[in-house]
Design a protein around this motif. Structure first.
Motif, PDB file in Angstrom:
ATOM      1  N   ALA A  91       0.814  -1.220   0.000  1.00  0.00           N
ATOM      2  CA  ALA A  91       0.000   0.000   0.000  1.00  0.00           C
ATOM      3  C   ALA A  91       0.845   1.268   0.000  1.00  0.00           C
ATOM      4  O   ALA A  91       0.351   2.344  -0.375  1.00  0.00           O
ATOM      5  CB  ALA A  91      -0.926   0.011   1.221  1.00  0.00           C
ATOM      6  N   ALA A 100      -9.467   6.418  -1.760  1.00  0.00           N
ATOM      7  CA  ALA A 100     -10.250   6.034  -0.590  1.00  0.00           C
ATOM      8  C   ALA A 100      -9.688   4.741  -0.011  1.00  0.00           C
ATOM      9  O   ALA A 100      -9.081   3.931  -0.720  1.00  0.00           O
ATOM     10  CB  ALA A 100     -11.717   5.848  -0.977  1.00  0.00           C
ATOM     11  N   TYR A 101      -9.919   4.536   1.280  1.00  0.00           N
ATOM     12  CA  TYR A 101      -9.386   3.352   1.955  1.00  0.00           C
ATOM     13  C   TYR A 101      -9.804   2.072   1.249  1.00  0.00           C
ATOM     14  O   TYR A 101      -8.985   1.160   1.049  1.00  0.00           O
ATOM     15  CB  TYR A 101      -9.863   3.336   3.408  1.00  0.00           C
ATOM     16  CG  TYR A 101      -9.508   2.049   4.128  1.00  0.00           C
ATOM     17  CD1 TYR A 101      -8.220   1.832   4.603  1.00  0.00           C
ATOM     18  CD2 TYR A 101     -10.465   1.046   4.311  1.00  0.00           C
ATOM     19  CE1 TYR A 101      -7.887   0.652   5.252  1.00  0.00           C
ATOM     20  CE2 TYR A 101     -10.141  -0.134   4.957  1.00  0.00           C
ATOM     21  CZ  TYR A 101      -8.848  -0.325   5.416  1.00  0.00           C
ATOM     22  OH  TYR A 101      -8.526  -1.504   6.041  1.00  0.00           O
ATOM     23  N   GLU A 102     -11.061   1.965   0.858  1.00  0.00           N
ATOM     24  CA  GLU A 102     -11.546   0.750   0.206  1.00  0.00           C
ATOM     25  C   GLU A 102     -10.847   0.523  -1.133  1.00  0.00           C
ATOM     26  O   GLU A 102     -10.583  -0.622  -1.516  1.00  0.00           O
ATOM     27  CB  GLU A 102     -13.064   0.822   0.008  1.00  0.00           C
ATOM     28  CG  GLU A 102     -13.863   0.631   1.282  1.00  0.00           C
ATOM     29  CD  GLU A 102     -13.570  -0.714   1.948  1.00  0.00           C
ATOM     30  OE1 GLU A 102     -13.405  -1.718   1.221  1.00  0.00           O
ATOM     31  OE2 GLU A 102     -13.504  -0.761   3.183  1.00  0.00           O
ATOM     32  N   ASP A 103     -10.546   1.596  -1.855  1.00  0.00           N
ATOM     33  CA  ASP A 103      -9.842   1.460  -3.135  1.00  0.00           C
ATOM     34  C   ASP A 103      -8.412   0.976  -2.923  1.00  0.00           C
ATOM     35  O   ASP A 103      -7.908   0.146  -3.683  1.00  0.00           O
ATOM     36  CB  ASP A 103      -9.842   2.789  -3.883  1.00  0.00           C
ATOM     37  CG  ASP A 103     -11.237   3.199  -4.339  1.00  0.00           C
ATOM     38  OD1 ASP A 103     -12.063   2.293  -4.580  1.00  0.00           O
ATOM     39  OD2 ASP A 103     -11.496   4.409  -4.451  1.00  0.00           O
ATOM     40  N   VAL A 104      -7.770   1.505  -1.882  1.00  0.00           N
ATOM     41  CA  VAL A 104      -6.412   1.055  -1.564  1.00  0.00           C
ATOM     42  C   VAL A 104      -6.424  -0.424  -1.205  1.00  0.00           C
ATOM     43  O   VAL A 104      -5.613  -1.214  -1.698  1.00  0.00           O
ATOM     44  CB  VAL A 104      -5.807   1.879  -0.408  1.00  0.00           C
ATOM     45  CG1 VAL A 104      -4.489   1.257   0.068  1.00  0.00           C
ATOM     46  CG2 VAL A 104      -5.598   3.322  -0.838  1.00  0.00           C
ATOM     47  N   ARG A 105      -7.357  -0.817  -0.345  1.00  0.00           N
ATOM     48  CA  ARG A 105      -7.432  -2.223   0.067  1.00  0.00           C
ATOM     49  C   ARG A 105      -7.682  -3.138  -1.123  1.00  0.00           C
ATOM     50  O   ARG A 105      -7.068  -4.213  -1.238  1.00  0.00           O
ATOM     51  CB  ARG A 105      -8.542  -2.409   1.106  1.00  0.00           C
ATOM     52  CG  ARG A 105      -8.556  -3.829   1.688  1.00  0.00           C
ATOM     53  CD  ARG A 105      -9.534  -3.962   2.815  1.00  0.00           C
ATOM     54  NE  ARG A 105     -10.921  -3.873   2.347  1.00  0.00           N
ATOM     55  CZ  ARG A 105     -11.972  -4.085   3.121  1.00  0.00           C
ATOM     56  NH1 ARG A 105     -11.806  -4.351   4.415  1.00  0.00           N
ATOM     57  NH2 ARG A 105     -13.192  -3.988   2.632  1.00  0.00           N
TER      58      ARG A 105
END
Length: 224
Positions: A91, A100-105
């Motif tokens: 990451a 966004a956090y979800e996109d990174v994950r």
């Protein structure tokens, strides 16, 4: 210069401050989606060429065209893995993309799936084998959607079984994801996995072509 190529180098020259010439009119091309290997004796300019392509050195003379983004995988993965866990390191390269956090994950998980390491997402980096560390480094580039991957003898510190396992995995990634790879090596057995090989001598391309053709050229030069 053919800018339809993923990598195009035209008349590239490079010398160190001492005056020692490393590249002397080097020109080569790598097509999109090609897995190409770069060989040569010590001092032939292989690693210097890769660092010029990666932007780690300034280009004094000549032209370089590259599809971007570009990822670089070092010989020693400890030189580029900077975070404590696998997932955090993959990451790390995304911090400037304002995702966004979800996109990174999602991008981290997708990259780890590509290198078969999703199950080790929370594993500490220090607990990984050398081959696993190299795969984490590759996953970091994949998470950034790199279209060109540059490898500077990434199997040098691995045991023989892990060496060929990593080469085979990169070959499969290149073919499945449409990524272009330029891989520096001095191991002839690794040529069996590439589409094309390029032999550098005295800072320029001595010969290039199918792996068997370049192997024969090496044998003729008594470099094996």
């Amino acid at each position: 210069m053919d800018q339809s190529c993923a990598i195009a180098i035209d008349d590239l020259h490079f010398s160190w401050d001492s005056g020692a010439s490393v590249l002397a009119g080097c020109s080569l091309q790598v097509k999109p989606g090609e897995f190409c290997m770069l060989l040569g004796t010590n001092g032939s300019g292989k690693s210097t060429l890769l660092r010029l392509l990666a932007g780690l050195l300034d280009i004094p003379q000549g032209k370089i065209h590259l599809q971007k983004p570009v990822g670089f995988v070092f010989q020693n993965p400890d030189h580029q893995l900077v975070m404590p866990t696998v997932g955090a390191d993959v990451a790390f390269g995304l911090v400037d993309e304002n995702l966004a956090y979800e996109d990174v994950r999602q991008r981290v998980d997708e990259a780890l799936i590509m290198v078969n390491l999703l199950q080790l997402k929370r594993r500490p980096i220090y607990a990984l084998s050398g081959g696993q560390k190299q795969r984490v480094a590759i996953a970091g580039a994949l998470a950034q959607n790199c279209r060109v991957l540059l490898f500077d003898e990434p199997t040098a510190l691995l045991d023989p079984d892990s060496q060929l396992e990593l080469v085979a995995q990169v070959r499969d990634l290149v073919k499945q994801q449409g990524i272009t790879a330029l891989w520096v090596t001095h191991r002839l057995v690794e040529l069996d996995y590439c589409d094309r090989a390029i032999l550098l001598e005295q800072g320029r391309v001595a010969t290039e072509g199918a792996p068997e053709q370049v192997k024969q050229a090496l044998q003729n030069l008594h470099l094996t």
